[in-house]
Enzyme design. Sequence first.
Site, PDB file in Angstrom:
ATOM      1  N   LYS A  58       0.697  -1.165   0.212  1.00  0.00           N
ATOM      2  CA  LYS A  58       0.131   0.029   0.028  1.00  0.00           C
ATOM      3  C   LYS A  58       0.724   1.441  -0.001  1.00  0.00           C
ATOM      4  N   GLY A 122       9.357 -21.924  16.516  1.00  0.00           N
ATOM      5  CA  GLY A 122       8.554 -22.883  17.242  1.00  0.00           C
ATOM      6  C   GLY A 122       8.017 -24.011  16.636  1.00  0.00           C
ATOM      7  N   GLY A 188      -0.367 -14.408 -13.214  1.00  0.00           N
ATOM      8  CA  GLY A 188      -1.398 -14.128 -12.348  1.00  0.00           C
ATOM      9  C   GLY A 188      -2.133 -12.956 -12.126  1.00  0.00           C
ATOM     10  N   ILE A 192      -2.618  -9.824  -6.082  1.00  0.00           N
ATOM     11  CA  ILE A 192      -1.121  -9.427  -6.018  1.00  0.00           C
ATOM     12  C   ILE A 192      -0.801  -8.781  -7.448  1.00  0.00           C
ATOM     13  N   GLU A 211      -2.792 -14.499 -17.257  1.00  0.00           N
ATOM     14  CA  GLU A 211      -3.668 -15.269 -16.475  1.00  0.00           C
ATOM     15  C   GLU A 211      -4.309 -16.679 -16.845  1.00  0.00           C
ATOM     16  N   VAL A 277       0.791 -16.401  -8.201  1.00  0.00           N
ATOM     17  CA  VAL A 277      -0.237 -17.231  -8.390  1.00  0.00           C
ATOM     18  C   VAL A 277      -1.081 -17.680  -7.269  1.00  0.00           C
ATOM     19  N   GLY A 278      -0.891 -17.000  -6.210  1.00  0.00           N
ATOM     20  CA  GLY A 278      -1.452 -17.722  -5.100  1.00  0.00           C
ATOM     21  C   GLY A 278      -0.656 -17.984  -4.003  1.00  0.00           C
ATOM     22  N   ALA A 327      -5.758 -10.110   5.967  1.00  0.00           N
ATOM     23  CA  ALA A 327      -5.224  -9.895   7.393  1.00  0.00           C
ATOM     24  C   ALA A 327      -6.227  -9.653   8.456  1.00  0.00           C
ATOM     25  N   HIS A 451     -23.037  15.274   3.000  1.00  0.00           N
ATOM     26  CA  HIS A 451     -22.903  15.852   1.548  1.00  0.00           C
ATOM     27  C   HIS A 451     -22.183  16.826   1.675  1.00  0.00           C
TER      28      HIS A 451
HETATM   29  P1  FAD Z   1       1.542 -14.002   8.499  1.00  0.00           P
HETATM   30  O1  FAD Z   1       1.170 -12.599   8.081  1.00  0.00           O
HETATM   31  O2  FAD Z   1       1.869 -14.978   7.195  1.00  0.00           O
HETATM   32  O3  FAD Z   1       2.349 -14.537   9.600  1.00  0.00           O
HETATM   33  C1  FAD Z   1       2.695 -15.650   9.762  1.00  0.00           C
HETATM   34  C2  FAD Z   1       4.157 -15.491  10.926  1.00  0.00           C
HETATM   35  O4  FAD Z   1       4.436 -16.689  11.397  1.00  0.00           O
HETATM   36  C3  FAD Z   1       5.345 -15.056   9.688  1.00  0.00           C
HETATM   37  O5  FAD Z   1       5.813 -13.870  10.332  1.00  0.00           O
HETATM   38  C4  FAD Z   1       6.222 -16.387  10.004  1.00  0.00           C
HETATM   39  O6  FAD Z   1       7.649 -15.930   9.724  1.00  0.00           O
HETATM   40  C5  FAD Z   1       5.785 -16.867  11.180  1.00  0.00           C
HETATM   41  N1  FAD Z   1       6.097 -18.230  11.586  1.00  0.00           N
HETATM   42  C6  FAD Z   1       5.919 -19.332  10.620  1.00  0.00           C
HETATM   43  N2  FAD Z   1       6.085 -20.397  10.974  1.00  0.00           N
HETATM   44  C7  FAD Z   1       6.703 -20.132  12.296  1.00  0.00           C
HETATM   45  C8  FAD Z   1       7.360 -21.008  13.079  1.00  0.00           C
HETATM   46  N3  FAD Z   1       7.440 -22.315  13.052  1.00  0.00           N
HETATM   47  N4  FAD Z   1       8.095 -20.306  14.314  1.00  0.00           N
HETATM   48  C9  FAD Z   1       7.948 -19.037  14.339  1.00  0.00           C
HETATM   49  N5  FAD Z   1       7.459 -18.143  13.482  1.00  0.00           N
HETATM   50  C10 FAD Z   1       6.602 -18.765  12.362  1.00  0.00           C
HETATM   51  N6  FAD Z   1      -4.240  -8.768   3.091  1.00  0.00           N
HETATM   52  C11 FAD Z   1      -5.141  -7.905   3.391  1.00  0.00           C
HETATM   53  O7  FAD Z   1      -6.243  -8.148   4.241  1.00  0.00           O
HETATM   54  N7  FAD Z   1      -5.177  -6.680   2.734  1.00  0.00           N
HETATM   55  C12 FAD Z   1      -4.202  -6.280   1.984  1.00  0.00           C
HETATM   56  O8  FAD Z   1      -4.118  -5.348   1.557  1.00  0.00           O
HETATM   57  C13 FAD Z   1      -3.133  -7.255   1.638  1.00  0.00           C
HETATM   58  N8  FAD Z   1      -2.227  -7.318   0.810  1.00  0.00           N
HETATM   59  C14 FAD Z   1      -1.170  -8.025   0.680  1.00  0.00           C
HETATM   60  C15 FAD Z   1      -0.150  -7.642  -0.173  1.00  0.00           C
HETATM   61  C16 FAD Z   1       0.993  -8.687  -0.347  1.00  0.00           C
HETATM   62  C17 FAD Z   1       1.940  -8.345  -1.363  1.00  0.00           C
HETATM   63  C18 FAD Z   1       0.835 -10.009   0.271  1.00  0.00           C
HETATM   64  C19 FAD Z   1       1.840 -10.901  -0.062  1.00  0.00           C
HETATM   65  C20 FAD Z   1      -0.433 -10.262   0.935  1.00  0.00           C
HETATM   66  C21 FAD Z   1      -1.167  -9.402   1.218  1.00  0.00           C
HETATM   67  N9  FAD Z   1      -2.242  -9.543   1.991  1.00  0.00           N
HETATM   68  C22 FAD Z   1      -3.337  -8.463   2.101  1.00  0.00           C
HETATM   69  C23 FAD Z   1      -2.369 -10.843   3.015  1.00  0.00           C
HETATM   70  C24 FAD Z   1      -2.184 -10.629   4.397  1.00  0.00           C
HETATM   71  O9  FAD Z   1      -0.496 -10.349   4.232  1.00  0.00           O
HETATM   72  C25 FAD Z   1      -2.166 -12.151   5.033  1.00  0.00           C
HETATM   73  O10 FAD Z   1      -3.694 -12.428   4.783  1.00  0.00           O
HETATM   74  C26 FAD Z   1      -1.731 -11.912   6.573  1.00  0.00           C
HETATM   75  O11 FAD Z   1      -0.521 -11.300   6.683  1.00  0.00           O
HETATM   76  C27 FAD Z   1      -1.910 -13.324   7.304  1.00  0.00           C
HETATM   77  O12 FAD Z   1      -1.792 -13.143   8.591  1.00  0.00           O
HETATM   78  P2  FAD Z   1      -1.111 -14.397   9.531  1.00  0.00           P
HETATM   79  O13 FAD Z   1      -0.839 -13.850  10.841  1.00  0.00           O
HETATM   80  O14 FAD Z   1      -2.081 -15.386   9.421  1.00  0.00           O
HETATM   81  O15 FAD Z   1       0.003 -15.089   8.755  1.00  0.00           O
HETATM   82  P1  NAD Z   2      -4.860 -14.774  -5.980  1.00  0.00           P
HETATM   83  O1  NAD Z   2      -5.510 -16.275  -5.753  1.00  0.00           O
HETATM   84  O2  NAD Z   2      -5.567 -13.742  -5.767  1.00  0.00           O
HETATM   85  O3  NAD Z   2      -4.481 -14.692  -7.686  1.00  0.00           O
HETATM   86  C1  NAD Z   2      -3.649 -15.848  -8.398  1.00  0.00           C
HETATM   87  C2  NAD Z   2      -3.967 -15.730  -9.750  1.00  0.00           C
HETATM   88  O4  NAD Z   2      -3.201 -16.550 -10.452  1.00  0.00           O
HETATM   89  C3  NAD Z   2      -5.411 -16.191 -10.054  1.00  0.00           C
HETATM   90  O5  NAD Z   2      -6.325 -15.487 -10.939  1.00  0.00           O
HETATM   91  C4  NAD Z   2      -5.234 -17.731 -10.486  1.00  0.00           C
HETATM   92  O6  NAD Z   2      -6.126 -18.096 -11.628  1.00  0.00           O
HETATM   93  C5  NAD Z   2      -3.814 -17.329 -11.433  1.00  0.00           C
HETATM   94  N1  NAD Z   2      -3.083 -18.325 -11.640  1.00  0.00           N
HETATM   95  C6  NAD Z   2      -2.837 -19.411 -10.987  1.00  0.00           C
HETATM   96  N2  NAD Z   2      -1.797 -20.305 -11.423  1.00  0.00           N
HETATM   97  C7  NAD Z   2      -1.631 -19.621 -12.693  1.00  0.00           C
HETATM   98  C8  NAD Z   2      -0.590 -19.756 -13.537  1.00  0.00           C
HETATM   99  N3  NAD Z   2       0.133 -21.220 -13.794  1.00  0.00           N
HETATM  100  N4  NAD Z   2      -0.387 -19.183 -14.782  1.00  0.00           N
HETATM  101  C9  NAD Z   2      -1.131 -17.956 -14.844  1.00  0.00           C
HETATM  102  N5  NAD Z   2      -2.011 -17.789 -13.915  1.00  0.00           N
HETATM  103  C10 NAD Z   2      -2.218 -18.644 -12.795  1.00  0.00           C
HETATM  104  O7  NAD Z   2      -3.488 -14.857  -5.320  1.00  0.00           O
HETATM  105  P2  NAD Z   2      -2.527 -13.813  -5.231  1.00  0.00           P
HETATM  106  O8  NAD Z   2      -2.395 -12.737  -6.019  1.00  0.00           O
HETATM  107  O9  NAD Z   2      -0.948 -14.407  -5.376  1.00  0.00           O
HETATM  108  O10 NAD Z   2      -2.490 -13.364  -3.755  1.00  0.00           O
HETATM  109  C11 NAD Z   2      -2.535 -14.503  -2.742  1.00  0.00           C
HETATM  110  C12 NAD Z   2      -3.473 -14.127  -1.472  1.00  0.00           C
HETATM  111  O11 NAD Z   2      -2.672 -12.778  -0.722  1.00  0.00           O
HETATM  112  C13 NAD Z   2      -4.625 -13.508  -2.118  1.00  0.00           C
HETATM  113  O12 NAD Z   2      -5.582 -14.856  -2.154  1.00  0.00           O
HETATM  114  C14 NAD Z   2      -5.126 -12.484  -1.134  1.00  0.00           C
HETATM  115  O13 NAD Z   2      -6.002 -13.367  -0.420  1.00  0.00           O
HETATM  116  C15 NAD Z   2      -3.848 -12.170  -0.347  1.00  0.00           C
HETATM  117  N6  NAD Z   2      -3.644 -10.726  -0.791  1.00  0.00           N
HETATM  118  C16 NAD Z   2      -4.634 -10.049  -0.297  1.00  0.00           C
HETATM  119  C17 NAD Z   2      -4.660  -8.548  -0.919  1.00  0.00           C
HETATM  120  C18 NAD Z   2      -5.635  -7.568  -0.276  1.00  0.00           C
HETATM  121  O14 NAD Z   2      -6.402  -7.827   0.249  1.00  0.00           O
HETATM  122  N7  NAD Z   2      -5.669  -6.448  -1.031  1.00  0.00           N
HETATM  123  C19 NAD Z   2      -3.486  -8.136  -1.557  1.00  0.00           C
HETATM  124  C20 NAD Z   2      -2.612  -9.016  -1.963  1.00  0.00           C
HETATM  125  C21 NAD Z   2      -2.743 -10.377  -1.616  1.00  0.00           C
END
Ligand code: FAD
Ligand code: NAD
Length: 478
Positions: A58, A122, A188, A192, A211, A277-278, A327, A451
Amino acid sequence: MSEHYDVIVIGAGPAGYEAAIRCAQLGLNTACIEKDKGKDGEPTLGGTCLNWGCIPSKALLDASHKYVEASQHFAEIGINAPDVSVDVPKMIERKDEVVKGLTGGIKGLFTGNGVTPLYGTGKLLANRQVSFTPHDGAEQILQAEHVILAAGSVPVAIPPAPLDGDRIVDSTGALDFTEVPARLGVIGAGVIGLELGSVWNRLGAEVVVLEALEEFLPMADERIARDAKKILTGQGLDIRLGTRVTGAEVSGDEVVVSYQDKDGDQSLSVDKLIVAVGRRPYTEGLLAPDCGVNLDERGFLYVNDLCQTDAPNVYAVGDVVRGPMLAHKGGEEGVMVAERIAGFKPLVNYDTIPNVIYTHPEIAWVGKTEQQLKADGENYTVGSFPFAASGRALAANDTQGMVKVIADADTDRLLGVHVLGPQASELIAQAVIAMEFDASAEDLGLIMFAHPTLSEAVHEAALGVSGHAIHMINRKKK
Ligand code: FAD
Ligand code: NAD
C-alpha cells in the site's frame, strides 16, 4: 526444566499478534514466537502483512497513485507540475520506513500489554509442549495450557517459472525493484498481480499480465469485474486471459516467457517477471508427528468454525487455516480464540468479510455477488449508482466506477454490496456494518449521509434497490 505459559502463540502476523495481545489483555501469561527477520536482518514482528504484504504494497500503491495524479491529472484541475519525476530508491526507502515504524509498533504493543516475544522458531509437540529454538541459542521446551498456531502463508511456486531472486521474483521481490523495469511480466491476474502490476505500470513499466483463467476476477461481481478490466486495461495493463505459462528463462538482461493461448505458442520478453499465482499455508517444521493437529485435504491446518484443531486446547488462525487469506480475517480469528480461551463466547461472522483490491479505482465488496445469487436461484433486487453522478467524485476529478447494492427481493435484507470506485476500501465498511446488523436496503436508504461525500453513492444505490434513487433516473422496478 520447561518454562510455563497460559498461552503460546506461534507466528506474529496479524492473526498471531492480535491473538497474543488480546490474551495478555485478558490476564493470560502469553508468549509469541516469531522467526522472521526484516530487510535489515533484525528480528521483526508483524508477519507478512506488515513486512512483505499489506503495508509495503500500500505504501507503493499510494506513492505511485500520487505520481499518476501529479503527472497525468493535475493539469486537468488547473495545477501545472511539468517536472514531476520518480525517485525509486527514495520511494522504496520511505516504504521501508513505514514498515519499520509499524513493526516496531507491534513490539511496543507487546511490551505495553505484557506479551513475551520469543525470537526464533517454534514447533508444536505433543501435550501442548512447544519446542522453541532462538535465532542465537539452543532449543528449549516450553509448556502451555493453550497453543495458538498462526504460521501464515507463503507464495505458491510454479515449475515453469522458478524464482531466481533477481529477474524472476515473487511479491516480496517486486516490492524492492531498484528501478522501474521497462517491460514487466506478471503471472497471475489476482490481487497481487493487479496491485503490484499497477504500481510498476503507474511508474512507467509496460506491463503484461498472464492469467490462466478465461475469466477476469471470478470472485468479484461480474459487472464490477468487467468494468474494472476495462479501466485497468485503459491504464496500460495488458491483461491476457486463458494463457498457460510453459517456461521462463533468463537470457542475458531479460526473461523470455513462453506461454500458450488459444492461438498456440507465444513468447514474451520482459526485464522482470513477477510470479503471483496464489499463496499456500506455511506448515513446514511447525508440527511434530505426534502433536495431534491434522491437515485438511488442501494442506491447511484443519480447524472447525471456532478455530479448534483436532488437538485439545490447540487452535489455529489466519492464513494457515481455511478461508480467505486476509489480514483482518486472521486478526478477527485471533481475537475470537483469545476471548474463548478466557471464557467468553464470541464468533467470527464469515459472511461479512470485506474484500478489497487496491487498484485505482479500488474494488471492494462484501457478501454475495450477483452471479452467485443467480446460481443459487435466489430472488434478489439490484440498485446501483455511478460515481459519475456523485457531486463529490466530480469535485475530486475521480468519477470512474459505481456502487452496486443487492438485496433480497422478498425481505429487502442486504445480500451483497460491491464498489468499484475511489476509496472503495473505506466505503465498504459501511456496508459491512449494515450487513453485520442485518440491515435492509431500506434501512441504508433511510440513514442520513453527509453531503457531499462519496458515501452518498452507497446511500443512492441502496435507494435504487426500490427504484427511489434521487440523483439519477431509476430503472422501472417491478
Ligand atoms: P502471516 O502474516 O504470514 O504471519 C505468520 C508469521 O508466522 C510469519 O511472520 C512467519 O515468519 C511466522 N512463522 C511461521 N512459522 C513459524 C514457526 N514455526 N516459528 C515461528 N514463527 C513462524 N491482506 C489484506 O487483508 N489486505 C491487504 O491489503 C493485503 N495485501 C497483501 C499484499 C501482499 C503483497 C501479500 C503477500 C499479502 C497481502 N495480504 C493482504 C495478505 C495478508 O498479508 C495475510 O492475509 C496476512 O498477513 C495473514 O496473517 P497471518 O498472521 O495469518 O500470517
Ligand atoms: P490470487 O489467488 O488472488 O490470484 C492468483 C491468480 O493467479 C489467479 O487469478 C489464478 O487463476 C492465477 N494463476 C494460478 N496459477 C497460474 C498459472 N500457472 N499461470 C497463470 N495464472 C495462474 O493470489 P495472489 O494474487 O498471489 O495473492 C495471494 C493471496 O494474498 C490472495 O488470495 C489474497 O487473499 C492475499 N492478498 C490480499 C490482498 C488484499 O486484500 N488487497 C492483496 C494481496 C494479496
